[in-house]
Design a protein around this motif. Structure first.
Motif, PDB file in Angstrom:
ATOM      1  N   LEU A  14      99.550  58.750  58.948  1.00 26.07           N
ATOM      2  CA  LEU A  14      99.837  57.545  59.724  1.00 26.07           C
ATOM      3  C   LEU A  14      99.032  56.378  59.179  1.00 26.07           C
ATOM      4  CD1 LEU A  14     100.028  58.691  63.445  1.00 26.07           C
ATOM      5  CD2 LEU A  14     101.871  58.080  61.876  1.00 26.07           C
ATOM      6  N   ILE A  15      97.771  56.645  58.915  1.00 22.82           N
ATOM      7  CA  ILE A  15      96.914  55.629  58.308  1.00 22.82           C
ATOM      8  C   ILE A  15      96.422  56.189  56.994  1.00 22.82           C
ATOM      9  CG2 ILE A  15      94.819  54.252  58.572  1.00 22.82           C
ATOM     10  CD1 ILE A  15      95.118  54.718  61.614  1.00 22.82           C
ATOM     11  N   ALA A  16      96.695  55.483  55.923  1.00 22.22           N
ATOM     12  CA  ALA A  16      96.369  56.017  54.612  1.00 22.22           C
ATOM     13  C   ALA A  16      94.866  56.198  54.470  1.00 22.22           C
ATOM     14  CB  ALA A  16      96.879  55.080  53.530  1.00 22.22           C
ATOM     15  N   ALA A  17      94.476  57.344  53.927  1.00 25.71           N
ATOM     16  CA  ALA A  17      93.055  57.575  53.674  1.00 25.71           C
ATOM     17  C   ALA A  17      92.581  56.602  52.614  1.00 25.71           C
ATOM     18  CB  ALA A  17      92.846  59.009  53.210  1.00 25.71           C
ATOM     19  N   GLN A  18      91.358  56.086  52.839  1.00 27.04           N
ATOM     20  CA  GLN A  18      90.785  55.148  51.879  1.00 27.04           C
ATOM     21  C   GLN A  18      90.437  55.893  50.608  1.00 27.04           C
ATOM     22  OE1 GLN A  18      89.371  52.342  54.395  1.00 27.04           O
ATOM     23  NE2 GLN A  18      90.792  51.350  53.016  1.00 27.04           N
ATOM     24  N   GLY A  19      91.020  55.508  49.487  1.00 21.88           N
ATOM     25  CA  GLY A  19      90.716  56.168  48.235  1.00 21.88           C
ATOM     26  C   GLY A  19      89.457  55.591  47.632  1.00 21.88           C
ATOM     27  N   PRO A  20      89.054  56.112  46.475  1.00 25.14           N
ATOM     28  CA  PRO A  20      87.912  55.518  45.785  1.00 25.14           C
ATOM     29  C   PRO A  20      88.280  54.107  45.311  1.00 25.14           C
ATOM     30  CG  PRO A  20      88.965  57.209  44.416  1.00 25.14           C
ATOM     31  CD  PRO A  20      89.650  57.234  45.751  1.00 25.14           C
ATOM     32  N   ALA A  21      87.272  53.300  45.018  1.00 24.15           N
ATOM     33  CA  ALA A  21      87.515  51.920  44.597  1.00 24.15           C
ATOM     34  C   ALA A  21      88.452  51.892  43.395  1.00 24.15           C
ATOM     35  CB  ALA A  21      86.185  51.266  44.239  1.00 24.15           C
ATOM     36  N   GLU A  22      89.363  50.920  43.363  1.00 24.39           N
ATOM     37  CA  GLU A  22      90.309  50.820  42.256  1.00 24.39           C
ATOM     38  C   GLU A  22      89.600  50.299  41.020  1.00 24.39           C
ATOM     39  OE1 GLU A  22      93.538  48.408  43.606  1.00 24.39           O
ATOM     40  OE2 GLU A  22      94.606  50.179  44.313  1.00 24.39           O
ATOM     41  N   PRO A  23      90.063  50.752  39.831  1.00 23.10           N
ATOM     42  CA  PRO A  23      89.446  50.223  38.620  1.00 23.10           C
ATOM     43  C   PRO A  23      89.725  48.722  38.507  1.00 23.10           C
ATOM     44  CG  PRO A  23      91.325  51.650  38.100  1.00 23.10           C
ATOM     45  CD  PRO A  23      91.119  51.737  39.564  1.00 23.10           C
ATOM     46  N   ALA A  24      88.776  48.002  37.920  1.00 29.94           N
ATOM     47  CA  ALA A  24      88.968  46.564  37.743  1.00 29.94           C
ATOM     48  C   ALA A  24      90.121  46.339  36.776  1.00 29.94           C
ATOM     49  CB  ALA A  24      87.691  45.949  37.198  1.00 29.94           C
ATOM     50  N   GLY A  25      90.913  45.349  37.035  1.00 32.99           N
ATOM     51  CA  GLY A  25      92.052  45.063  36.163  1.00 32.99           C
ATOM     52  C   GLY A  25      91.788  43.859  35.283  1.00 32.99           C
ATOM     53  N   ALA A  26      92.901  43.308  34.741  1.00 39.63           N
ATOM     54  CA  ALA A  26      92.800  42.097  33.931  1.00 39.63           C
ATOM     55  C   ALA A  26      92.322  40.950  34.821  1.00 39.63           C
ATOM     56  CB  ALA A  26      94.169  41.779  33.333  1.00 39.63           C
ATOM     57  N   SER A  27      91.443  40.104  34.270  1.00 44.58           N
ATOM     58  CA  SER A  27      90.869  39.039  35.083  1.00 44.58           C
ATOM     59  C   SER A  27      91.189  37.672  34.484  1.00 44.58           C
ATOM     60  CB  SER A  27      89.353  39.230  35.145  1.00 44.58           C
ATOM     61  OG  SER A  27      88.701  37.985  35.226  1.00 44.58           O
ATOM     62  N   ASN A  28      91.382  36.671  35.362  1.00 45.70           N
ATOM     63  CA  ASN A  28      91.677  35.343  34.830  1.00 45.70           C
ATOM     64  C   ASN A  28      90.407  34.593  34.407  1.00 45.70           C
ATOM     65  OD1 ASN A  28      90.602  34.627  37.235  1.00 45.70           O
ATOM     66  ND2 ASN A  28      92.434  33.610  38.048  1.00 45.70           N
ATOM     67  N   ALA A  29      89.275  35.306  34.419  1.00 41.10           N
ATOM     68  CA  ALA A  29      88.060  34.723  33.843  1.00 41.10           C
ATOM     69  C   ALA A  29      88.139  34.761  32.322  1.00 41.10           C
ATOM     70  CB  ALA A  29      86.830  35.476  34.321  1.00 41.10           C
ATOM     71  N   LYS A  30      89.127  35.500  31.807  1.00 36.06           N
ATOM     72  CA  LYS A  30      89.302  35.626  30.364  1.00 36.06           C
ATOM     73  C   LYS A  30      90.661  35.056  29.981  1.00 36.06           C
ATOM     74  CE  LYS A  30      86.854  39.659  28.611  1.00 36.06           C
ATOM     75  NZ  LYS A  30      86.101  40.356  29.639  1.00 36.06           N
ATOM     76  N   ARG A  31      90.775  34.575  28.737  1.00 41.22           N
ATOM     77  CA  ARG A  31      92.105  34.389  28.187  1.00 41.22           C
ATOM     78  C   ARG A  31      92.074  34.867  26.740  1.00 41.22           C
ATOM     79  NH1 ARG A  31      95.910  29.367  26.423  1.00 41.22           N
ATOM     80  NH2 ARG A  31      97.685  30.692  25.934  1.00 41.22           N
ATOM     81  N   TRP A  32      92.851  35.905  26.474  1.00 43.37           N
ATOM     82  CA  TRP A  32      92.856  36.462  25.133  1.00 43.37           C
ATOM     83  C   TRP A  32      93.605  35.555  24.184  1.00 43.37           C
ATOM     84  CZ3 TRP A  32      89.150  39.596  24.633  1.00 43.37           C
ATOM     85  CH2 TRP A  32      88.832  40.529  25.619  1.00 43.37           C
ATOM     86  N   GLY A  33      93.047  35.373  22.992  1.00 41.57           N
ATOM     87  CA  GLY A  33      93.677  34.526  21.983  1.00 41.57           C
ATOM     88  C   GLY A  33      93.458  35.097  20.597  1.00 41.57           C
ATOM     89  N   LEU A  34      94.201  34.546  19.644  1.00 38.97           N
ATOM     90  CA  LEU A  34      94.151  35.038  18.268  1.00 38.97           C
ATOM     91  C   LEU A  34      94.191  33.838  17.334  1.00 38.97           C
ATOM     92  CD1 LEU A  34      94.399  37.563  16.380  1.00 38.97           C
ATOM     93  CD2 LEU A  34      96.860  37.270  16.530  1.00 38.97           C
TER      94      LEU A  34
END
Lengths: 241, 148
Positions: free
Chosen positions: A29-49
């Motif tokens: 009925l209420i989802a069990a709290q899982g472990p913290a999610e892994p950090a994803g892509a962040s807008n503090a970065k912008r990848w460039g080449l």
């Protein structure tokens, strides 16, 4: 106490701690709290080449080969025009002066990507860190994005594939393009083409970090965005055009 | 009972004959079905290759919810760039690929195929996702797609 009952108790304990209420096994009925999610892509970065075209040798396709190996682009196509091109080599000549130039062309990872604007399903997308991707779970293969891209950077898969790299799923009926080797970048590596270039003509890094190698180079030398007039703010920059 | 005209009598007797033929047909059909019932798709053989390991959730939860887990995770991995989550399609394949063929597909004995054949579920995931564990990227042949 037996092995199973103790592990079962731990499981029950964990779901109570996480406010999980199980009606029947597997139904909550209420989802069990899982472990913290892994950090994803962040807008503090912008990848460039940054590509130094003055170092890029005509006839060398080390970057194209490395891309194909990394991303499992290994199929033989009946019609060469239908082959997938995530990166390609282009030779240019200034007609007036005769000056010749060779450079790799691929998805420019625009900040304002036209492929994303035209996509009817939301498959064409830009990650928070600026990497432009096709979410092939949502792509219907309409190819509007291929039409919209000024760099001809996208390809369509015309045939069933079986020899994919497990890290790089790709298959029939979807559009695909350079991902900056997102599977490598997320592990802290650079794209395969950058690593393979025998001239060291490519620098990959974070455009938002003033101390990254790419930002320091951009602050020193004259660089160009291809078709800057379109105002797409590309993540791929060229030196020596 | 009123007398039936001769013509009508003929029709009713023909109808009766037809009905009995129908009955025979029905009996044949039903017994045929019963026979077919015996040779229905065999119950899936769920073979656990790495029995000493732990699945990402208890088996009864996996049986019910693995498709939801995968569908949520693919968005998180692809669109949000979250790597290293507990649920991962490549993770399922590493643990559940057959030791004999190295794949989760191939026959009813392969983990992701047996159950789905039984439940008449068709996955398009394998159009793109490699069903074999530990596959190494193969280099491009000379005539590969990526050519200028």
């Amino acid at each position: 106490m037996s092995e199973t009952s103790s592990s079962r108790r731990r499981f029950v304990g964990a779901s109570v701690a996480g406010l999980g209420i199980a009606v029947a096994p597997g139904i909550h009925l209420i989802a069990a709290q899982g472990p913290a999610e892994p950090a994803g892509a962040s807008n503090a970065k912008r990848w460039g080449l940054l590509v130094d075209a003055s170092k890029c040798a005509s006839g060398c396709d080390a970057c194209v080969k490395a891309c194909a190996t990394e991303n499992g682009i290994n199929e033989t196509v009946a019609d060469a025009r239908q082959g997938s091109q995530w990166i390609r080599k282009i030779d240019l000549q200034d007609k007036r002066t005769g000056r010749q130039l060779s450079l790799p062309m691929m998805c420019q990872h625009c900040a304002n990507p036209p492929c994303v604007d035209v996509c009817p399903t939301g498959a064409s997308m830009k990650r928070a860190d600026g990497i432009v991707l096709v979410d092939r779970h949502v792509c219907i293969g309409c190819r509007y994005c291929m039409m919209a891209c000024p760099y001809k950077a996208r390809s369509f898969v015309h045939q069933p594939l079986t020899e994919q790299n497990p890290e790089v799923p790709r298959g029939l009926g979807c559009v695909e393009s350079c991902t900056f080797c997102v599977q490598r970048v997320d592990r802290g590596q650079t794209p395969a083409c950058v690593e393979a270039c025998p001239e060291g003509a490519m620098v990959f890094g974070d455009l938002k970090d003033p101390n990254s190698a790419i930002s320091r180079r951009l602050a020193q030398v004259a660089t160009t965005q291809v078709r800057a007039d379109l105002g797409l703010d590309t993540g791929v920059r060229y030196q020596g055009l | 009972m009123t007398k039936l005209p001769f013509k009508l009598l003929c029709v009713t007797s023909r109808l009766r004959a037809f009905a009995s033929k129908l009955l025979v047909l029905a009996v044949v059909l039903v017994s045929g079905l019963a026979l077919a019932g015996e040779s229905r798709v065999a119950k899936p053989a769920v073979i656990i290759e790495k029995a000493d390991s732990q699945c990402v959730a208890p088996p009864e939860e996996m049986r019910r919810n693995h498709m939801e887990m995968l569908k949520h995770q693919r968005d998180k991995t692809l669109r949000l760039g979250q790597r290293g989550a507990k649920v991962s399609l490549n993770g399922c394949i590493e643990c559940h690929a057959s030791k004999k063929t190295g794949s989760v597909l191939g026959s009813g004995e392969n983990f992701c195929q047996g159950c789905h054949a039984y439940a008449a579920v068709h996955l398009d995931c394998w159009d793109c996702h490699q069903p074999k564990a530990h596959t190494k990227a193969t280099p491009a042949p000379a005539a590969a797609g990526a050519k200028p």
